[in-house]
Enzyme design. Structure first.
Site, PDB file in Angstrom:
ATOM      1  CB  SER A   1     -11.552  -6.129   6.574  1.00  0.00           C
ATOM      2  OG  SER A   1     -11.218  -5.756   5.262  1.00  0.00           O
TER       3      SER A   1
ATOM      4  CB  CYS B   1      -0.918   0.042   1.216  1.00  0.00           C
ATOM      5  SG  CYS B   1      -1.786  -1.477   1.586  1.00  0.00           S
TER       6      CYS B   1
END
Length: 562
Positions: free
Chosen positions: A470, A51
């Protein structure tokens, strides 16, 4: 127009600042540079996760553009704890904590070194809200830049993401997939750097950054590996110099009650991550605005679900980008009367003005006719969650569930039962003492929920927790139950065999015991110690507030809450 005040002058002007100037000269600053604005370039760059691995490259592009635009860049990196690597073990306790560390760290550097403006780069779930919280707290001329999502992998003729791999683990355990197939999928699902490509937490919060006006249009959905990312970084840097010259708009001009409602609408309209229910109130808190889960619920209820995004739908960030990105969603919301068009953008124009030339909904990724009349997220209340709980309903086949409780006092205890498939359809799995204070750290539980879904039980059981999920989680999974068990919330009083009723259409979550029985259990409840804590977790547990208020750790901006 405000007359810009340069905080950096306190470090360079005057006889007694000769030592300060000497340090700056050692960094290569010239006499001319000492008279220019100082701009912090903050990023969560690091090779700890895909990321964030490109952010340093983007930050360097921003630094070059700042020099060209007459500024002096000072780049620095913040920490990052990625949910990807901390999932399903004790390390997840540090994930939400990292949001506060990022906001506090950026504040410390920007105030400590008296920077005049800020360009902030972030790439994963907690780094995005952490940077936006810092921007709002500092209220300096600022632009936020998301690092972008990875491209999906290709496996057996279809697009796949890491969510497919999470769920495939459960499928192998259930005998529904071969280990060899999982091995193939593991190697195919994440072919590039960038964040997870579905409408999971990172992409959800990137959408929030554009909707609030903290980021340039088109930045949220542009893939991480796109050639246009470098130009975006340069444009963001040049724009912050323009904001500095004009004296605004500043972050607190952009983060208002109406723009926060717009952000909630964007999340609900796309079936975005339940984590937004934590992060939007936390950003509001930095602006001195009290914005709770109740506000989120009110907006979600009036917002149509119009984008067919994974995990509940079919499409990914790259697909949304191809049809106009975040602004395509906002234009459709404006058409449906679900957006405050008068909110400001980074350009000083209104959102409605910016959306004027935006193409209409494409009809596939962004629907012309809503998928449902209410958003993809529902806030549930009742005697089990007086302050609320969150459920993602996009993709659910049924909005009603009732069953007997199976109680676990930790994520690990539940995970062991799930791995062994020692649970059955119709049960309500309860994981408690995993809230912000009780965990501490409010762990995310994609590991458990993906196993359940992969085993084909995603809607055959329900799961309740004071922890969180999540953005990739799907199924009858309810998180953020407030008050949490460690604070004496009703979740702490549930016993094996109790009946729990969930009605998402009515927004209700009910423990079916009498008030007298509830009071009796409450009287006999004793605080459960979460074991020895030290370091940052000890400090976090002592300071953190309730999830329904954003799980923040300080009293907020000075002045009356708006």
């Amino acid at each position: 127009m405000r007359i810009p005040i340069l905080p950096s002058r306190v470090t360079v002007d005057g006889l007694d600042r000769a030592p300060h100037r000497a340090f700056l000269r050692a960094l290569g600053l010239s006499d001319a540079d000492l008279g220019k604005p100082f701009v912090g370039v903050a990023s969560t760059d690091g090779r700890v996760t895909p990321c964030n691995a490109l952010l340093g490259e983007f930050a360097r592009e921003a630094c070059a553009a700042l020099r060209e635009a007459g500024g002096v860049p000072f780049d620095f990196a913040s920490i990052s704890v990625a949910d990807s690597m901390s999932m399903s073990h004790g390390g997840m306790r540090y994930s939400l904590v990292s949001r506060e560390l990022i906001a506090d760290g950026v504040e410390a550097v920007a105030r400590g070194h008296a920077y005049d403006a800020l360009v902030a780069f972030a790439g994963c779930d907690k780094t995005l809200p952490g940077m936006m919280m810092a921007m709002t707290r500092l209220n300096l001329p600022s632009v936020f830049v998301y690092g972008g999502a990875a491209l999906p992998g290709k496996w057996r003729g279809r697009d796949v993401t890491v969510l497919d791999t999470y769920e495939a683990v459960g499928a192998v355990m259930a005998g529904r997939m071969q280990q060899a197939e999982l091995d193939e999928l593991e190697r195919a699902c994440l072919p590039t750097l960038g964040s997870c490509p579905g409408q999971f937490t990172a992409n959800t919060m990137a959408m929030v950054s554009e909707t609030l006006g903290l980021a340039l249009p088109g930045s949220a959905t542009l893939p991480a590996v796109s050639d246009e990312r470098k130009d975006l970084s340069r444009r963001a840097a040049k724009h912050v110099m323009q904001v500095l010259k004009n004296g605004g708009p500043l972050p607190r001009d952009l983060v208002t009650r109406k723009s926060l409602e717009n952000a909630c609408a964007a999340v609900a309209a796309t079936g975005g991550s339940t984590n937004a229910g934590l992060h939007i109130p936390a950003i509001a808190h930095e602006a001195g605005i009290r914005f709770t889960l109740d506000d989120f619920a009110r907006v979600a209820k009036r917002t149509p679900l119009i984008a067919d995004m994974k995990p509940g739908g079919r499409f990914l960030a790259k697909d949304l980008h191809a049809v106009g990105g975040v602004y395509a969603v906002l234009k459709a919301l404006l058409t449906h009367g679900a957006l405050h068009g008068e909110c400001l953008t980074l350009f000083g124009t209104t959102l409605e003005q910016q959306l004027k030339n935006q193409p209409a909904a494409d009809g596939e990724v962004v629907k012309k006719i809503p998928i449902s009349e209410t958003g993809g997220l529902v806030v549930l209340k009742g005697n089990l969650a007086p302050d609320g709980a969150l459920l993602k309903v996009s993709g659910l086949k049924s909005l009603v569930f009732e069953g007997r409780a199976r109680v676990f006092d930790s994520e690990e205890a539940c995970a062991e039962v799930v791995k062994k498939r020692a649970y059955k359809a119709g049960e309500v799995l309860v994981i408690r003492y995993e809230g912000p204070k009780g965990g501490p750290g409010m762990r995310e539980m994609l590991g458990v929920t993906a196993l359940i879904y992969g085993q084909g039980m995603g809607e055959e059981v329900a799961l309740l927790t004071d922890g969180r999920f999540s953005g990739a989680t799907r199924g009858m999974m309810i998180g953020h139950i407030s008050p949490e068990a460690a604070a004496g919330g009703a979740l702490a009083l549930v016993r094996n065999g109790d009946t729990i009723a969930i009605d998402a259409s009515a927004g209700a979550l009910t423990l079916r015991i009498s008030k007298a029985e509830m009071a009796k259990r409450k009287e006999n409840w004793r605080d459960r110690k979460s074991g020895s804590m030290h370091g940052v977790l000890e400090k976090y547990a002592a300071l953190v507030g309730s999830a329904h208020l954003g799980a923040v750790t300080h009293s907020g901006s000075r002045g009356k809450k708006r």
